[in-house]
Design an enzyme around this catalytic site. Structure first.
Site, PDB file in Angstrom:
ATOM      1  N   SER A   1      -1.540   7.002   5.820  1.00 49.93           N
ATOM      2  CA  SER A   1      -1.162   6.358   4.811  1.00 49.93           C
ATOM      3  C   SER A   1      -1.401   4.872   4.647  1.00 49.93           C
ATOM      4  CB  SER A   1       0.643   6.333   4.997  1.00 49.93           C
ATOM      5  OG  SER A   1       1.100   7.778   4.852  1.00 49.93           O
TER       6      SER A   1
ATOM      7  N   GLU B   1      -5.006   8.866  14.238  1.00 48.87           N
ATOM      8  CA  GLU B   1      -4.024   9.108  13.195  1.00 48.87           C
ATOM      9  C   GLU B   1      -2.964   9.873  13.708  1.00 48.87           C
ATOM     10  OE1 GLU B   1      -6.718   9.698   9.333  1.00 48.87           O
ATOM     11  OE2 GLU B   1      -6.839  11.774  10.266  1.00 48.87           O
TER      12      GLU B   1
ATOM     13  N   HIS C   1      -9.722  16.812  12.514  1.00 53.55           N
ATOM     14  CA  HIS C   1      -8.741  16.543  11.896  1.00 53.55           C
ATOM     15  C   HIS C   1      -7.252  17.148  12.132  1.00 53.55           C
ATOM     16  CE1 HIS C   1      -5.973  15.099   8.662  1.00 53.55           C
ATOM     17  NE2 HIS C   1      -6.790  14.291   8.372  1.00 53.55           N
TER      18      HIS C   1
ATOM     19  N   GLY D   1      -6.923   8.707   3.510  1.00 48.40           N
ATOM     20  CA  GLY D   1      -6.696  10.113   2.718  1.00 48.40           C
ATOM     21  C   GLY D   1      -6.336   9.904   1.126  1.00 48.40           C
ATOM     22  N   GLY D   2      -5.227   9.765   0.923  1.00 49.29           N
ATOM     23  CA  GLY D   2      -4.536   9.728  -0.528  1.00 49.29           C
ATOM     24  C   GLY D   2      -5.313   8.466  -1.368  1.00 49.29           C
TER      25      GLY D   2
ATOM     26  N   GLY E   1      -0.369  11.328   4.924  1.00 54.39           N
ATOM     27  CA  GLY E   1       0.217  11.642   3.754  1.00 54.39           C
ATOM     28  C   GLY E   1       1.892  11.638   3.628  1.00 54.39           C
TER      29      GLY E   1
ATOM     30  N   ASN F   1     -11.162  10.250   3.268  1.00 54.12           N
ATOM     31  CA  ASN F   1     -11.216  11.519   3.567  1.00 54.12           C
ATOM     32  C   ASN F   1     -10.908  12.239   2.335  1.00 54.12           C
ATOM     33  OD1 ASN F   1     -10.506  14.066   4.477  1.00 54.12           O
ATOM     34  ND2 ASN F   1      -9.016  13.455   5.753  1.00 54.12           N
ATOM     35  N   TRP F   2     -11.461  12.917   1.581  1.00 49.73           N
ATOM     36  CA  TRP F   2     -11.068  13.619   0.372  1.00 49.73           C
ATOM     37  C   TRP F   2     -10.222  14.943   0.295  1.00 49.73           C
ATOM     38  CZ3 TRP F   2     -15.658  13.108  -3.718  1.00 49.73           C
ATOM     39  CH2 TRP F   2     -15.790  12.080  -4.227  1.00 49.73           C
ATOM     40  N   LYS F   3     -10.184  15.235   1.582  1.00 58.61           N
ATOM     41  CA  LYS F   3      -9.508  16.498   2.009  1.00 58.61           C
ATOM     42  C   LYS F   3      -9.993  17.718   0.878  1.00 58.61           C
ATOM     43  CE  LYS F   3      -6.065  13.981   4.269  1.00 58.61           C
ATOM     44  NZ  LYS F   3      -4.705  14.064   5.009  1.00 58.61           N
TER      45      LYS F   3
ATOM     46  N   GLU G   1      -4.855  18.212  10.264  1.00 57.23           N
ATOM     47  CA  GLU G   1      -4.957  19.336   9.691  1.00 57.23           C
ATOM     48  C   GLU G   1      -5.649  20.559  10.007  1.00 57.23           C
ATOM     49  OE1 GLU G   1      -5.417  17.187   5.962  1.00 57.23           O
ATOM     50  OE2 GLU G   1      -3.969  16.324   6.196  1.00 57.23           O
TER      51      GLU G   1
HETATM   52  P1  PGA Z   1      -3.445   9.777   4.423  1.00 55.85           P
HETATM   53  O1  PGA Z   1      -4.416  10.655   5.140  1.00 55.85           O
HETATM   54  O2  PGA Z   1      -4.057   8.348   4.152  1.00 55.85           O
HETATM   55  O3  PGA Z   1      -3.307  10.281   3.025  1.00 55.85           O
HETATM   56  O4  PGA Z   1      -2.182   9.597   5.125  1.00 55.85           O
HETATM   57  C1  PGA Z   1      -5.233  10.166   6.111  1.00 55.85           C
HETATM   58  C2  PGA Z   1      -5.787  11.286   6.875  1.00 55.85           C
HETATM   59  O5  PGA Z   1      -5.309  12.317   6.815  1.00 55.85           O
HETATM   60  O6  PGA Z   1      -7.244  11.276   7.174  1.00 55.85           O
END
Ligand code: PGA
Length: 249
Positions: free
Chosen positions: A213, A166, A94, A234-235, A172, A9-11, A96
């Site tokens: 994470s 999640e 998601h 994500g990251g 994050g 997930n590049w966001k 966010e």
């Molecule tokens: P993260 O994000 O791996 O940076 O914690 C995961 C996500 O939000 O899908």
């Protein structure tokens, strides 16, 4: 058997130039992966990502989709537009989006229906906040999110849907759920799916990822757990080597 699926997930990261460099690095690194590999990119990177991954084992997803076919929804993107580009997956709900953009269980459900109707495969995100976990409300919160997201979705559509569990407190933050916490919580979700559909549907059709994470260091421990069918990353999906190490956990 549920085939493992690792999705990036590049966001809101990566320009087209960044996308070209990252995918060029990634293709050889994941070419022999056993897991299904997906990268979910910003809308502006999708065409490049689809073009570059043609003939490879990398699939492309978007990070959201609107429920209407078309119309006066400034700034939104329809399922048809994504399908035309060659996009296969789409992240929906998601945390966010729920936190910053007013996404609700009801809008998540509308987006899931629109995605399925167009042939897109939804990755539906659910998860509790730290407050909710500390108040002992994990099951209550997840059951509500799952019931909301799956309203009017029939059992024959389940093999096209991925759920991503999640926990918001792990996204994050560098703070991962322990493998037992992740496994047990995903079991709650799978039980709910058995409840809503059937035991065989929950056991064999629905893939449930962990996200929050997840990285090259903890991926193999998490993926060894019986309930965890993959990861939403994500990251660690922003660096080709890191992401490939998660993919090949
Ligand atoms: P993260 O994000 O791996 O940076 O914690 C995961 C996500 O939000 O899908």
């Amino acid at each position: 058997m549920r085939r493992p699926i690792i999705a990036g997930n590049w966001k809101m990261n990566n320009t087209i130039a960044d996308t070209k460099a990252l995918i060029a690095d990634l293709i050889p690194l994941v070419a022999d992966a056993e897991a299904e590999v997906v990268i979910c990119t910003p809308y502006t990177d999708l065409a490049t990502a689809v073009e570059m991954t043609k003939g490879t084992n990398i699939k492309v997803g978007a990070e959201n989709v609107h429920w209407a076919e078309k119309g006066a929804f400034t700034g939104e993107i329809s399922a048809k537009m994504l399908v035309e580009l060659g996009v296969e997956y789409v992240i929906i709900g998601h945390s966010e989006r729920r936190q910053y953009f007013g996404e609700t269980d009801e809008t998540v459900n509308k987006r899931v229906k629109a995605a399925l109707a167009s042939g897109l495969k939804p990755i539906i995100c659910v998860g509790e906040s730290l407050e909710e976990r500390e108040a002992g409300k994990v099951e209550e919160v997840l059951v509500k999110q799952v019931e909301g997201a799956f309203a009017d979705i029939t059992a024959d559509e389940l093999d096209k849907i991925v759920i991503a569990y999640e926990p918001i407190w792990a996204i994050g933050t560098g703070k991962t759920a322990t493998k037992e916490e992740a496994n047990d919580t995903i079991a709650i979700i799978r039980n709910k799916m058995a409840d809503l559909y059937c035991a065989d549907c929950a056991e064999n059709k629905v893939r449930i990822q962990y996200g929050g994470s997840m990285n090259p260091k903890n991926a193999s421990d998490l993926m060894a757990m019986p309930q965890i069918d993959g990861g939403l990353i994500g990251g660690a999906s922003l660096k080709a080597v890191d992401f490939s190490q998660v993919v090949k956990y």
